[in-house]
Write a protein that holds these residues in place. Sequence first.
Motif, mmCIF file in Angstrom:
data_model
loop_
_atom_site.group_PDB
_atom_site.id
_atom_site.type_symbol
_atom_site.label_atom_id
_atom_site.label_comp_id
_atom_site.label_asym_id
_atom_site.label_seq_id
_atom_site.Cartn_x
_atom_site.Cartn_y
_atom_site.Cartn_z
ATOM 1 N N LEU A 173 0.564 -1.152 0.195
ATOM 2 C CA LEU A 173 0.195 0.024 0.163
ATOM 3 C C LEU A 173 1.001 1.350 0.086
ATOM 4 C CD1 LEU A 173 -2.651 1.536 0.516
ATOM 5 C CD2 LEU A 173 -2.474 0.529 2.914
ATOM 6 N N THR A 174 0.786 2.304 -0.873
ATOM 7 C CA THR A 174 1.165 3.640 -1.000
ATOM 8 C C THR A 174 0.563 4.363 -0.528
ATOM 9 O OG1 THR A 174 1.440 3.326 -3.500
ATOM 10 C CG2 THR A 174 3.461 2.624 -1.936
ATOM 11 N N VAL A 175 0.556 5.489 -0.465
ATOM 12 C CA VAL A 175 -0.211 6.493 0.310
ATOM 13 C C VAL A 175 0.543 7.616 -0.489
ATOM 14 C CG1 VAL A 175 -2.059 8.000 1.091
ATOM 15 C CG2 VAL A 175 -1.277 5.391 1.391
ATOM 16 N N TRP A 176 -0.104 8.998 -1.374
ATOM 17 C CA TRP A 176 0.520 9.375 -2.207
ATOM 18 C C TRP A 176 -0.270 11.399 -2.127
ATOM 19 C CZ3 TRP A 176 4.610 8.508 -4.327
ATOM 20 C CH2 TRP A 176 5.256 6.795 -4.833
ATOM 21 N N GLU A 177 0.355 12.197 -1.572
ATOM 22 C CA GLU A 177 -0.646 13.166 -1.915
ATOM 23 C C GLU A 177 -1.365 13.293 -3.144
ATOM 24 O OE1 GLU A 177 1.963 17.060 -1.514
ATOM 25 O OE2 GLU A 177 3.230 16.412 -0.308
ATOM 26 N N ASN A 178 -1.140 12.815 -3.874
ATOM 27 C CA ASN A 178 -2.111 13.437 -4.625
ATOM 28 C C ASN A 178 -1.666 12.201 -6.177
ATOM 29 O OD1 ASN A 178 -0.620 14.836 -7.064
ATOM 30 N ND2 ASN A 178 -0.348 16.311 -5.697
ATOM 31 N N GLU A 179 -2.374 11.556 -6.874
ATOM 32 C CA GLU A 179 -2.248 11.260 -8.269
ATOM 33 C C GLU A 179 -1.026 11.725 -9.275
ATOM 34 O OE1 GLU A 179 -4.247 8.076 -12.098
ATOM 35 O OE2 GLU A 179 -5.865 9.850 -10.972
ATOM 36 N N ALA A 180 -1.124 12.418 -9.334
ATOM 37 C CA ALA A 180 0.266 13.143 -9.711
ATOM 38 C C ALA A 180 1.864 12.346 -9.842
ATOM 39 C CB ALA A 180 0.394 14.649 -10.200
ATOM 40 N N TYR A 181 2.145 12.718 -8.564
ATOM 41 C CA TYR A 181 3.147 11.861 -7.907
ATOM 42 C C TYR A 181 3.567 10.419 -8.108
ATOM 43 C CZ TYR A 181 4.460 16.687 -5.173
ATOM 44 O OH TYR A 181 4.759 17.914 -4.350
ATOM 45 N N TYR A 182 2.377 9.850 -7.903
ATOM 46 C CA TYR A 182 2.479 8.468 -8.247
ATOM 47 C C TYR A 182 3.349 8.566 -9.846
ATOM 48 C CZ TYR A 182 0.960 3.798 -9.815
ATOM 49 O OH TYR A 182 0.885 2.118 -10.104
ATOM 50 N N GLN A 183 1.769 8.623 -10.080
ATOM 51 C CA GLN A 183 2.765 8.623 -11.731
ATOM 52 C C GLN A 183 4.004 8.699 -11.827
ATOM 53 O OE1 GLN A 183 -0.536 10.942 -13.651
ATOM 54 N NE2 GLN A 183 -2.043 9.252 -13.936
ATOM 55 N N ARG A 184 4.335 10.016 -11.438
ATOM 56 C CA ARG A 184 6.279 10.751 -11.294
ATOM 57 C C ARG A 184 6.621 9.298 -10.775
ATOM 58 N NH1 ARG A 184 5.820 15.489 -8.783
ATOM 59 N NH2 ARG A 184 4.795 15.905 -10.362
ATOM 60 N N TRP A 185 6.791 8.631 -10.022
ATOM 61 C CA TRP A 185 7.264 8.085 -9.767
ATOM 62 C C TRP A 185 7.033 6.673 -10.688
ATOM 63 C CZ3 TRP A 185 5.529 3.158 -6.690
ATOM 64 C CH2 TRP A 185 6.334 2.768 -5.835
ATOM 65 N N GLN A 186 6.030 6.275 -10.575
ATOM 66 C CA GLN A 186 5.992 5.107 -11.487
ATOM 67 C C GLN A 186 7.143 5.249 -12.453
ATOM 68 O OE1 GLN A 186 1.938 4.730 -13.228
ATOM 69 N NE2 GLN A 186 1.814 2.475 -12.529
ATOM 70 N N ASN A 187 6.872 6.566 -12.958
ATOM 71 C CA ASN A 187 8.324 6.603 -14.424
ATOM 72 C C ASN A 187 9.804 7.230 -14.440
ATOM 73 O OD1 ASN A 187 6.240 6.561 -16.738
ATOM 74 N ND2 ASN A 187 5.410 9.117 -16.127
ATOM 75 N N SER A 188 9.903 6.473 -12.849
ATOM 76 C CA SER A 188 11.012 7.328 -12.062
ATOM 77 C C SER A 188 12.102 5.346 -12.496
ATOM 78 C CB SER A 188 11.371 7.484 -10.722
ATOM 79 O OG SER A 188 10.883 6.163 -10.054
ATOM 80 N N ASP A 189 13.158 5.580 -12.402
ATOM 81 C CA ASP A 189 14.548 4.837 -12.522
ATOM 82 C C ASP A 189 13.765 3.805 -11.085
ATOM 83 O OD1 ASP A 189 15.163 4.803 -15.284
ATOM 84 O OD2 ASP A 189 16.979 6.922 -13.726
ATOM 85 N N LEU A 190 13.466 4.615 -10.380
ATOM 86 C CA LEU A 190 13.862 3.398 -9.163
ATOM 87 C C LEU A 190 12.616 2.474 -9.215
ATOM 88 C CD1 LEU A 190 13.926 3.279 -5.573
ATOM 89 C CD2 LEU A 190 12.787 5.053 -5.150
ATOM 90 N N PHE A 191 11.500 2.857 -9.525
ATOM 91 C CA PHE A 191 10.126 2.379 -9.420
ATOM 92 C C PHE A 191 10.687 1.056 -10.192
ATOM 93 C CE2 PHE A 191 6.497 0.741 -12.309
ATOM 94 C CZ PHE A 191 5.501 0.695 -10.799
ATOM 95 N N ILE A 192 11.090 1.303 -11.671
ATOM 96 C CA ILE A 192 11.841 0.336 -12.813
ATOM 97 C C ILE A 192 12.742 -0.449 -12.720
ATOM 98 C CG2 ILE A 192 12.816 -0.066 -14.398
ATOM 99 C CD1 ILE A 192 12.199 2.707 -16.065
ATOM 100 N N LYS A 193 13.553 -0.005 -11.443
ATOM 101 C CA LYS A 193 14.466 -1.468 -11.028
ATOM 102 C C LYS A 193 13.912 -1.723 -9.672
ATOM 103 C CE LYS A 193 18.687 1.800 -11.451
ATOM 104 N NZ LYS A 193 19.768 2.884 -10.896
#
Length: 161
Positions: free
Chosen positions: A116-136
């Motif tokens: 379970l991850t809780v974000w300030e808003n959906e935009a932060y989640y989408q930004r994380w989804q596109n990050s290298d950290l998420f992909i790795k």
Amino acid sequence: MKIYITAGTFDFLTKIANKYPDEMMVTMVNENGALLLHETKGKSKFNVPRKYEVLESVGDIQKESFAVMNHIPVTDEGRPVFEHQCKIQVQKTANVQGLRALRLLSPISSTTYVILTVWENEAYYQRWQNSDLFIKAGTGLDAQQTIFASAPYVSKYSITK
């Protein structure tokens, strides 16, 4: 610490949450319905909840947030490997911008873990989804396909006031 989750109509779940104002409960909604999440050291207030033990915890679950639940069925043999890899990823993810809370939930009576991850808003989640950290993070678990009992799935919710 435990997390209990139950489903129902938004109005019904809100009444339950209002009945226990001193408990940490949040109502979450999406296009498929509503959930009530109860985080506690005590017993569940729900009749028939999904039950989880909190293995890792970062931040506080806050109202008026965007929540993502990754449901991951894991074989009994794969549990130790999965938990170890997830605990490492939790530490790497803990300081991602916009992340309010993260819980690694071990099922008490099923095989499906929940991240379970809780974000300030959906935009932060989408930004994380596109990050290298998420992909790795995803590639580390993909290499261990034999630990999964079936295909994982994701559900997204708005946490209400």
